[in-house]
Design a protein around this motif. Structure first.
Motif, PDB file in Angstrom:
ATOM      1  N   LEU A 183       0.772  -1.181  -0.015  1.00 46.59           N
ATOM      2  CA  LEU A 183       0.055   0.028   0.157  1.00 46.59           C
ATOM      3  C   LEU A 183       1.038   1.195  -0.101  1.00 46.59           C
ATOM      4  CD1 LEU A 183      -2.671  -0.861   2.693  1.00 46.59           C
ATOM      5  CD2 LEU A 183      -2.854  -0.642   0.105  1.00 46.59           C
ATOM      6  N   LEU A 184       0.880   1.727  -0.971  1.00 49.60           N
ATOM      7  CA  LEU A 184       1.846   2.897  -1.335  1.00 49.60           C
ATOM      8  C   LEU A 184       1.442   4.483  -1.510  1.00 49.60           C
ATOM      9  CD1 LEU A 184       4.860   3.832  -1.829  1.00 49.60           C
ATOM     10  CD2 LEU A 184       4.394   3.031  -4.280  1.00 49.60           C
ATOM     11  N   ASP A 185       1.805   5.193  -0.521  1.00 52.90           N
ATOM     12  CA  ASP A 185       1.319   6.653  -0.272  1.00 52.90           C
ATOM     13  C   ASP A 185       1.855   7.442  -1.663  1.00 52.90           C
ATOM     14  OD1 ASP A 185       0.158   9.258   0.041  1.00 52.90           O
ATOM     15  OD2 ASP A 185       1.703   9.461   1.469  1.00 52.90           O
ATOM     16  N   GLY A 186       1.116   8.197  -2.383  1.00 58.41           N
ATOM     17  CA  GLY A 186       1.614   8.778  -3.599  1.00 58.41           C
ATOM     18  C   GLY A 186       2.715   9.936  -3.325  1.00 58.41           C
ATOM     19  N   MET A 187       2.329  10.572  -2.148  1.00 64.08           N
ATOM     20  CA  MET A 187       3.344  11.525  -1.762  1.00 64.08           C
ATOM     21  C   MET A 187       4.130  11.320  -0.543  1.00 64.08           C
ATOM     22  SD  MET A 187       0.757  15.047  -2.805  1.00 64.08           S
ATOM     23  CE  MET A 187       2.014  16.169  -2.606  1.00 64.08           C
ATOM     24  N   LEU A 188       5.368  11.216  -0.440  1.00 69.87           N
ATOM     25  CA  LEU A 188       6.136  10.929   0.568  1.00 69.87           C
ATOM     26  C   LEU A 188       7.361  12.117   0.749  1.00 69.87           C
ATOM     27  CD1 LEU A 188       6.616   7.154  -0.317  1.00 69.87           C
ATOM     28  CD2 LEU A 188       5.332   8.391   1.594  1.00 69.87           C
ATOM     29  N   PRO A 189       7.846  11.896   2.052  1.00 69.98           N
ATOM     30  CA  PRO A 189       8.842  13.316   2.174  1.00 69.98           C
ATOM     31  C   PRO A 189      10.252  13.020   1.302  1.00 69.98           C
ATOM     32  CG  PRO A 189       8.671  11.939   4.012  1.00 69.98           C
ATOM     33  CD  PRO A 189       7.608  11.439   2.978  1.00 69.98           C
ATOM     34  N   ASP A 190      10.633  12.010   1.232  1.00 71.09           N
ATOM     35  CA  ASP A 190      12.051  11.648   0.566  1.00 71.09           C
ATOM     36  C   ASP A 190      12.066  11.129  -0.775  1.00 71.09           C
ATOM     37  OD1 ASP A 190      11.078   9.219   1.220  1.00 71.09           O
ATOM     38  OD2 ASP A 190      12.734   8.407   2.413  1.00 71.09           O
ATOM     39  N   LEU A 191      11.082  10.161  -1.065  1.00 74.22           N
ATOM     40  CA  LEU A 191      11.202   9.530  -2.406  1.00 74.22           C
ATOM     41  C   LEU A 191       9.580   9.421  -2.814  1.00 74.22           C
ATOM     42  CD1 LEU A 191      12.808   8.488  -5.019  1.00 74.22           C
ATOM     43  CD2 LEU A 191      12.670   6.200  -3.790  1.00 74.22           C
ATOM     44  N   ASP A 192       9.060  10.054  -3.864  1.00 68.61           N
ATOM     45  CA  ASP A 192       7.867  10.029  -4.400  1.00 68.61           C
ATOM     46  C   ASP A 192       7.525   8.797  -4.754  1.00 68.61           C
ATOM     47  OD1 ASP A 192       5.792  10.160  -6.709  1.00 68.61           O
ATOM     48  OD2 ASP A 192       5.790  11.948  -5.382  1.00 68.61           O
ATOM     49  N   GLY A 193       6.104   8.200  -3.929  1.00 72.78           N
ATOM     50  CA  GLY A 193       5.454   6.939  -4.485  1.00 72.78           C
ATOM     51  C   GLY A 193       5.677   6.726  -5.884  1.00 72.78           C
ATOM     52  N   LEU A 194       5.382   7.532  -6.765  1.00 72.51           N
ATOM     53  CA  LEU A 194       5.717   7.009  -8.079  1.00 72.51           C
ATOM     54  C   LEU A 194       7.097   6.622  -8.500  1.00 72.51           C
ATOM     55  CD1 LEU A 194       3.779  10.070 -10.026  1.00 72.51           C
ATOM     56  CD2 LEU A 194       3.034   7.598  -9.609  1.00 72.51           C
ATOM     57  N   ASP A 195       8.200   6.998  -7.927  1.00 69.90           N
ATOM     58  CA  ASP A 195       9.546   6.817  -8.104  1.00 69.90           C
ATOM     59  C   ASP A 195       9.674   5.422  -7.495  1.00 69.90           C
ATOM     60  OD1 ASP A 195      10.283   8.889  -9.768  1.00 69.90           O
ATOM     61  OD2 ASP A 195      10.631  10.157  -7.859  1.00 69.90           O
ATOM     62  N   VAL A 196       9.025   5.377  -6.092  1.00 69.42           N
ATOM     63  CA  VAL A 196       8.993   3.942  -5.462  1.00 69.42           C
ATOM     64  C   VAL A 196       8.460   2.925  -6.645  1.00 69.42           C
ATOM     65  CG1 VAL A 196       8.408   2.484  -3.741  1.00 69.42           C
ATOM     66  CG2 VAL A 196       9.247   4.787  -3.203  1.00 69.42           C
ATOM     67  N   CYS A 197       7.422   2.967  -6.887  1.00 68.55           N
ATOM     68  CA  CYS A 197       7.008   1.903  -7.730  1.00 68.55           C
ATOM     69  C   CYS A 197       7.698   1.640  -8.943  1.00 68.55           C
ATOM     70  CB  CYS A 197       5.555   2.515  -8.326  1.00 68.55           C
ATOM     71  SG  CYS A 197       4.598   1.410  -9.138  1.00 68.55           S
ATOM     72  N   ARG A 198       8.185   2.772  -9.612  1.00 68.56           N
ATOM     73  CA  ARG A 198       8.982   2.726 -10.943  1.00 68.56           C
ATOM     74  C   ARG A 198      10.519   1.837 -10.519  1.00 68.56           C
ATOM     75  NH1 ARG A 198       9.548   7.608 -11.774  1.00 68.56           N
ATOM     76  NH2 ARG A 198       7.582   7.757 -13.110  1.00 68.56           N
ATOM     77  N   GLN A 199      10.843   2.013  -9.255  1.00 67.98           N
ATOM     78  CA  GLN A 199      12.324   1.389  -8.996  1.00 67.98           C
ATOM     79  C   GLN A 199      12.216  -0.123  -8.764  1.00 67.98           C
ATOM     80  OE1 GLN A 199      14.857   3.026  -6.040  1.00 67.98           O
ATOM     81  NE2 GLN A 199      14.333   5.209  -6.827  1.00 67.98           N
ATOM     82  N   VAL A 200      10.967  -0.374  -8.013  1.00 64.35           N
ATOM     83  CA  VAL A 200      10.936  -1.810  -7.612  1.00 64.35           C
ATOM     84  C   VAL A 200       9.989  -2.466  -8.646  1.00 64.35           C
ATOM     85  CG1 VAL A 200      10.790  -1.245  -5.240  1.00 64.35           C
ATOM     86  CG2 VAL A 200       8.694  -1.298  -6.321  1.00 64.35           C
ATOM     87  N   ARG A 201       9.296  -2.132  -9.311  1.00 66.22           N
ATOM     88  CA  ARG A 201       8.303  -2.888 -10.379  1.00 66.22           C
ATOM     89  C   ARG A 201       9.153  -3.930 -11.211  1.00 66.22           C
ATOM     90  NH1 ARG A 201       4.752  -5.507  -9.336  1.00 66.22           N
ATOM     91  NH2 ARG A 201       2.992  -4.072  -9.146  1.00 66.22           N
ATOM     92  N   PRO A 202      10.421  -3.744 -11.881  1.00 62.36           N
ATOM     93  CA  PRO A 202      10.998  -4.382 -12.594  1.00 62.36           C
ATOM     94  C   PRO A 202      11.310  -5.904 -11.992  1.00 62.36           C
ATOM     95  CG  PRO A 202      12.125  -2.376 -12.886  1.00 62.36           C
ATOM     96  CD  PRO A 202      10.931  -2.260 -11.769  1.00 62.36           C
ATOM     97  N   THR A 203      11.439  -5.794 -10.612  1.00 64.63           N
ATOM     98  CA  THR A 203      11.730  -7.016 -10.049  1.00 64.63           C
ATOM     99  C   THR A 203      10.638  -7.562  -9.193  1.00 64.63           C
ATOM    100  OG1 THR A 203      12.919  -6.073  -8.373  1.00 64.63           O
ATOM    101  CG2 THR A 203      14.080  -6.777 -10.253  1.00 64.63           C
ATOM    102  N   PHE A 204       9.569  -6.662  -8.656  1.00 70.59           N
ATOM    103  CA  PHE A 204       8.607  -6.915  -7.801  1.00 70.59           C
ATOM    104  C   PHE A 204       7.291  -7.103  -8.534  1.00 70.59           C
ATOM    105  CE2 PHE A 204       5.182  -5.563  -4.994  1.00 70.59           C
ATOM    106  CZ  PHE A 204       5.658  -6.366  -3.887  1.00 70.59           C
ATOM    107  N   ALA A 205       6.963  -8.568  -8.335  1.00 72.45           N
ATOM    108  CA  ALA A 205       5.723  -8.862  -9.159  1.00 72.45           C
ATOM    109  C   ALA A 205       4.336  -8.912  -8.430  1.00 72.45           C
ATOM    110  CB  ALA A 205       5.986 -10.475  -9.349  1.00 72.45           C
ATOM    111  N   ASN A 206       4.203  -8.466  -6.888  1.00 72.98           N
ATOM    112  CA  ASN A 206       3.123  -8.608  -6.174  1.00 72.98           C
ATOM    113  C   ASN A 206       2.335  -7.413  -6.376  1.00 72.98           C
ATOM    114  OD1 ASN A 206       3.716 -11.226  -5.256  1.00 72.98           O
ATOM    115  ND2 ASN A 206       4.793 -10.750  -3.546  1.00 72.98           N
ATOM    116  N   PRO A 207       1.180  -7.370  -6.034  1.00 69.71           N
ATOM    117  CA  PRO A 207       0.529  -6.148  -6.065  1.00 69.71           C
ATOM    118  C   PRO A 207       1.135  -4.592  -5.487  1.00 69.71           C
ATOM    119  CG  PRO A 207      -0.980  -7.900  -5.782  1.00 69.71           C
ATOM    120  CD  PRO A 207       0.419  -8.453  -5.427  1.00 69.71           C
TER     121      PRO A 207
END
Length: 239
Positions: free
Chosen positions: A55-79
């Protein structure tokens, strides 16, 4: 689907009150909920010990939620379900483009959130079981298009097509019924595990992205056609 301690959810949320409420609610439903307020920490956790769902908040103080998703998605297959206060279509599109499976705007309704979580976990578990039992590679080949369910890969004219797991699921279901109209109700029920309320646009957005990646004309699509008032048709003869 009943939750168990095996269902681990990583909640990435910097709103302490909301994080506490969500953790308490989901823990009472039987989930093991881990919490972090840091996008950087979330990436590290997902990479080192992948949870069953994020469950990922879109706005975070250090790394934006979109960037988190972008970084982990290539290797993380779960929802990945994004939670955000930004109720703009462009934000929903961006979230789905970087690989989010779902998008919920705040304030979050408890029962709706629980239904989404259970639906995604149920679908993901079914996919895992199917892959384990599949044996021979499950493929759909339509002329120059090859869709490989075992490897979750798509190849068009011999070239790999970059596609998210959520987009793949939509493409597979449409291709599996090539030549038939598939309703939005059916797509939502099979992919997300809850009834279509007439307002959910994530399926439409994924179809739009798939069309773009397959070189389909968005104004006059000839591969994935919109059948107004009914759903989508994967045109077998177009290939």
């Amino acid at each position: 689907m009943s939750a168990s301690v095996q269902n681990t959810i990583l909640l990435v949320e910097d709103d302490e009150e909301l994080a506490h409420w969500t953790q308490e609610y989901l823990s009472n439903k039987g989930f093991n909920v881990q919490v972090t307020a840091s996008g950087v920490d979330a990436v590290a956790r997902i990479n080192s010990s992948p949870p069953d769902l994020v469950l990922l908040d879109g706005m975070l103080p250090d790394l934006d939620g979109l960037d988190v998703c972008r970084q982990v998605r290539p290797t993380f297959a779960n929802p990945i379900i994004m939670l955000t206060a930004r109720d703009e279509e462009i934000d929903e599109v961006l979230g789905l483009e970087v690989g989010a499976d779902d998008y919920i705007t705040k304030p979050v309704r408890a029962r709706a959130l629980l239904a989404r979580i259970r639906g995604h976990l149920r679908r993901n578990q079914s996919q895992v079981q199917h892959n384990q039992q599949a044996g021979p590679v499950s493929q759909i080949r339509l002329n120059e298009l090859l869709i490989d369910k075992q490897n979750l890969s798509v190849t068009l004219r011999g070239q790999a097509v970059s596609i998210t797991s959520a987009e793949f699921d939509v493409l597979w279901l449409l291709a599996e019924k090539a030549g038939e109209v598939v309703s939005r109700q059916e797509l939502v029920n099979q992919l997300r595990g809850f009834d279509y309320d007439g307002f959910d646009r994530s399926i439409d957005l994924r179809v739009s992205r798939i069309r773009k990646k397959l070189g389909d004309d968005p104004n006059e699509p000839y591969l994935i056609k919109t059948i107004w008032g009914k759903g989508y048709l994967f045109a077998r003869e177009s290939w």
